[in-house]
Motif scaffolding. Structure first.
Motif, mmCIF file in Angstrom:
data_model
loop_
_atom_site.group_PDB
_atom_site.id
_atom_site.type_symbol
_atom_site.label_atom_id
_atom_site.label_comp_id
_atom_site.label_asym_id
_atom_site.label_seq_id
_atom_site.Cartn_x
_atom_site.Cartn_y
_atom_site.Cartn_z
ATOM 1 N N UNK A 1 48.068 39.867 -47.252
ATOM 2 C CA UNK A 1 48.803 38.611 -47.205
ATOM 3 C C UNK A 1 50.117 38.816 -46.463
ATOM 4 N N UNK A 2 50.634 37.713 -45.935
ATOM 5 C CA UNK A 2 51.959 37.691 -45.315
ATOM 6 C C UNK A 2 52.750 36.563 -45.954
ATOM 7 N N UNK A 3 54.053 36.766 -46.052
ATOM 8 C CA UNK A 3 54.954 35.727 -46.533
ATOM 9 C C UNK A 3 55.660 35.152 -45.313
ATOM 10 N N UNK A 4 55.633 33.818 -45.180
ATOM 11 C CA UNK A 4 56.322 33.140 -44.087
ATOM 12 C C UNK A 4 57.382 32.240 -44.696
ATOM 13 N N UNK A 5 58.595 32.328 -44.181
ATOM 14 C CA UNK A 5 59.705 31.525 -44.707
ATOM 15 C C UNK A 5 60.224 30.594 -43.613
ATOM 16 N N UNK A 6 60.795 29.489 -44.050
ATOM 17 C CA UNK A 6 61.391 28.519 -43.127
ATOM 18 C C UNK A 6 62.549 27.838 -43.839
ATOM 19 N N UNK A 7 63.370 27.162 -43.056
ATOM 20 C CA UNK A 7 64.507 26.410 -43.601
ATOM 21 C C UNK A 7 65.339 27.264 -44.551
ATOM 22 N N UNK A 8 65.663 28.455 -44.082
ATOM 23 C CA UNK A 8 66.327 29.461 -44.907
ATOM 24 C C UNK A 8 67.839 29.295 -44.869
ATOM 25 N N UNK A 9 68.441 29.063 -46.036
ATOM 26 C CA UNK A 9 69.893 29.140 -46.208
ATOM 27 C C UNK A 9 70.135 29.988 -47.446
ATOM 28 N N UNK A 10 71.236 30.690 -47.497
ATOM 29 C CA UNK A 10 71.507 31.586 -48.615
ATOM 30 C C UNK A 10 70.827 32.929 -48.410
ATOM 31 N N UNK A 11 70.730 33.711 -49.471
ATOM 32 C CA UNK A 11 70.062 35.022 -49.424
ATOM 33 C C UNK A 11 69.016 35.066 -50.523
ATOM 34 N N UNK A 12 67.847 35.638 -50.184
ATOM 35 C CA UNK A 12 66.692 35.580 -51.059
ATOM 36 C C UNK A 12 66.006 36.930 -51.185
ATOM 37 N N UNK A 13 65.357 37.142 -52.319
ATOM 38 C CA UNK A 13 64.445 38.266 -52.528
ATOM 39 C C UNK A 13 63.115 37.676 -52.971
ATOM 40 N N UNK A 14 62.032 38.147 -52.363
ATOM 41 C CA UNK A 14 60.690 37.687 -52.719
ATOM 42 C C UNK A 14 59.850 38.906 -53.072
ATOM 43 N N UNK A 15 59.204 38.860 -54.244
ATOM 44 C CA UNK A 15 58.293 39.915 -54.670
ATOM 45 C C UNK A 15 56.878 39.365 -54.643
ATOM 46 N N UNK A 16 55.924 40.187 -54.200
ATOM 47 C CA UNK A 16 54.497 39.873 -54.295
ATOM 48 C C UNK A 16 53.895 40.945 -55.183
ATOM 49 N N UNK A 17 53.355 40.526 -56.339
ATOM 50 C CA UNK A 17 52.882 41.466 -57.357
ATOM 51 C C UNK A 17 51.395 41.221 -57.610
ATOM 52 N N UNK A 18 50.520 42.167 -57.253
ATOM 53 C CA UNK A 18 49.092 42.013 -57.572
ATOM 54 C C UNK A 18 48.895 41.989 -59.084
ATOM 55 N N UNK A 19 47.999 41.106 -59.564
ATOM 56 C CA UNK A 19 47.706 41.035 -60.986
ATOM 57 C C UNK A 19 46.209 40.856 -61.194
#
Length: 111
Positions: free
Chosen positions: A92-110
């Motif tokens: 998988x890939x994470x795609x971001x848009x309309x980004x303001x501020x600072x972010x952390x994104x985790x992808x966790x298999x379950x």
């Protein structure tokens, strides 16, 4: 006698951490190693908004396509949230848009 659950459910693969910036709005491919679900955590480190879309390959050599889940695209996130995606592809890939501020994104298999 205790049952050994490790032989039934081995430890999941590592989680992925992605720090989107204005110049890196698409993550590297993340290998979920056969898990069909994952939890996405989105956390604001500095207040702002973000749109997050998860895409995946239909097979290991295919093009990245939109996942078949209503949760695969979240728009207007302005705080901390998490959600589960079902039937994800191996990569998988994470795609971001309309980004303001600072972010952390985790992808966790379950499971």
């Amino acid at each position: 006698m205790m049952e050994d659950h490790a032989s039934i459910h081995p430890a999941p693969p590592e989680s992925f951490v992605y720090l989107p910036t204005g110049s890196t709005l698409i993550s590297n491919p993340m290998d979920l190693k056969g898990y069909s679900k994952c939890r996405i955590y989105v956390q604001a480190n500095v207040e702002g908004t973000i749109d997050v879309a998860i895409s995946g390959a239909p097979n290991e050599g295919g093009m990245y396509t939109d996942e078949l889940s209503i949760n695969a695209v979240k728009t207007g996130i302005n705080g901390t949230t998490s959600y589960v995606l079902d039937n994800v592809s191996r990569f998988v890939k994470v795609k971001c848009a309309n980004l303001t501020g600072k972010w952390t994104i985790w992808v966790v298999p379950i499971w």
